[in-house]
Scaffold this active site. Sequence first.
Site, PDB file in Angstrom:
ATOM      1  N   SER A  38       0.809  -1.221   0.000  1.00  0.00           N
ATOM      2  CA  SER A  38       0.000   0.000   0.000  1.00  0.00           C
ATOM      3  C   SER A  38       0.840   1.269   0.000  1.00  0.00           C
ATOM      4  O   SER A  38       0.312   2.365  -0.214  1.00  0.00           O
ATOM      5  CB  SER A  38      -0.917   0.020   1.229  1.00  0.00           C
ATOM      6  OG  SER A  38      -1.777  -1.095   1.249  1.00  0.00           O
ATOM      7  N   CYS A 145     -11.833  -8.470  21.759  1.00  0.00           N
ATOM      8  CA  CYS A 145     -13.168  -7.859  21.730  1.00  0.00           C
ATOM      9  C   CYS A 145     -14.217  -8.683  22.486  1.00  0.00           C
ATOM     10  O   CYS A 145     -15.207  -8.128  22.966  1.00  0.00           O
ATOM     11  CB  CYS A 145     -13.611  -7.619  20.287  1.00  0.00           C
ATOM     12  SG  CYS A 145     -13.490  -9.047  19.196  1.00  0.00           S
ATOM     13  N   HIS A 262     -20.993  -8.895  19.771  1.00  0.00           N
ATOM     14  CA  HIS A 262     -20.749 -10.204  20.385  1.00  0.00           C
ATOM     15  C   HIS A 262     -21.713 -10.402  21.561  1.00  0.00           C
ATOM     16  O   HIS A 262     -21.729  -9.596  22.501  1.00  0.00           O
ATOM     17  CB  HIS A 262     -19.315 -10.297  20.902  1.00  0.00           C
ATOM     18  CG  HIS A 262     -18.270 -10.352  19.832  1.00  0.00           C
ATOM     19  ND1 HIS A 262     -18.558 -10.532  18.501  1.00  0.00           N
ATOM     20  CD2 HIS A 262     -16.907 -10.253  19.918  1.00  0.00           C
ATOM     21  CE1 HIS A 262     -17.428 -10.546  17.803  1.00  0.00           C
ATOM     22  NE2 HIS A 262     -16.421 -10.372  18.640  1.00  0.00           N
TER      23      HIS A 262
END
Length: 372
Positions: A38, A145, A262
């Site tokens: 990139s 997470c 979640h």
Amino acid sequence: MKAVGILGATGAVGREFIAALENHPQFRVARLFASERSTGKRLREATRLDISSLPERVKDMVVEDVYAFGTEGLDLVCSALPSDTAKEVEPGYARRLPVISTSAAFRYEADVPVLITEVNAEHAPLLRQQKARGWQGWVAPQPNCTTVGLAVSLKPILDAFGIQRVVMTSYQAVSGGGYELIQRWQREREGLAGKLPPPYEQFIERPETTLEGNVIGYIDKEEPKVKAEALKILGTFRNGVVEPVRFDIDCFCARVPTLEGHLEAVFVETVKPCSPQDVMRAIAEFNARSQELYGSLPSSPRQAITVVDRVPQPRYDAELDGGMTTVVGRIEKSDLGPRWIKFFALSNNVKKGAAKGSLQVLEHLTSTGGYL
């Protein structure tokens, strides 16, 4: 206003960092970094993600090589790198600048706190010990997470009643597996065009893992992370070290075909007996304390925990309070014993569990002084 560099800017979490920083009163995106493929491209050319909602200024920024360790003009960096890359790269930036990270690379190091603002902000002084590594800055990783919703929902129970055992099963959104998994799920949905294949009539020993219309009852390395991180986060900072909390914990982690949020089914055996009403009062006290201490931070939710009188649903509840509140519902007594409580908890894995949760930590560290 502090200038921020984004490591891993072309990925899904990098995009969330950029979006969360847009119009932020304390921080601005100043430089973007990603892999060699990139490098030299404008962000709009370098990423495969939909970045239509991002500011034109950032879309036109040129992506730099993350391995060049460029820190000129920056006050801190936000890292959205994969863990293997982060282990190599983040120390190169931490030698000069603070690094807030969503990777697992340094979560389990003794001198690294894993911070959730409302839960364990008092662990932050551990960051200063990283100067012994020869760093002018530090690395502060976000939790996995999945750990976020569990730790937040357990904190008021731990403080009020103590905890002896926890059993949890998570139902985790596809976005928790990153951009490639999201793309794979979307290809499956398009290929099936709303028509699921008929059930298989013969046993398949090792079936291909599919997401659409399915539940995957195993996520690689997830369960050990959740258990270790929850005990560390809920532990006590004493005499310069974090002493993990002591209670038994076990879990299953499953992937389900939802995009964001979640959901967790949590069973808790407490030290002191408590009723569902007692738990709700403890949550209310926790919310009041969180609001008093952290409510002025730009990314803080109105309530750290939102209690609902039903099971939380990712589709309807993941974006409440900007995706920064943990939604808890169906708080009930369990038949396992007189000191067992059970409930469902929902946390936004993309917002509170990643970029916005990281920014909230940065906001707190800025407000207390001596860290940024």
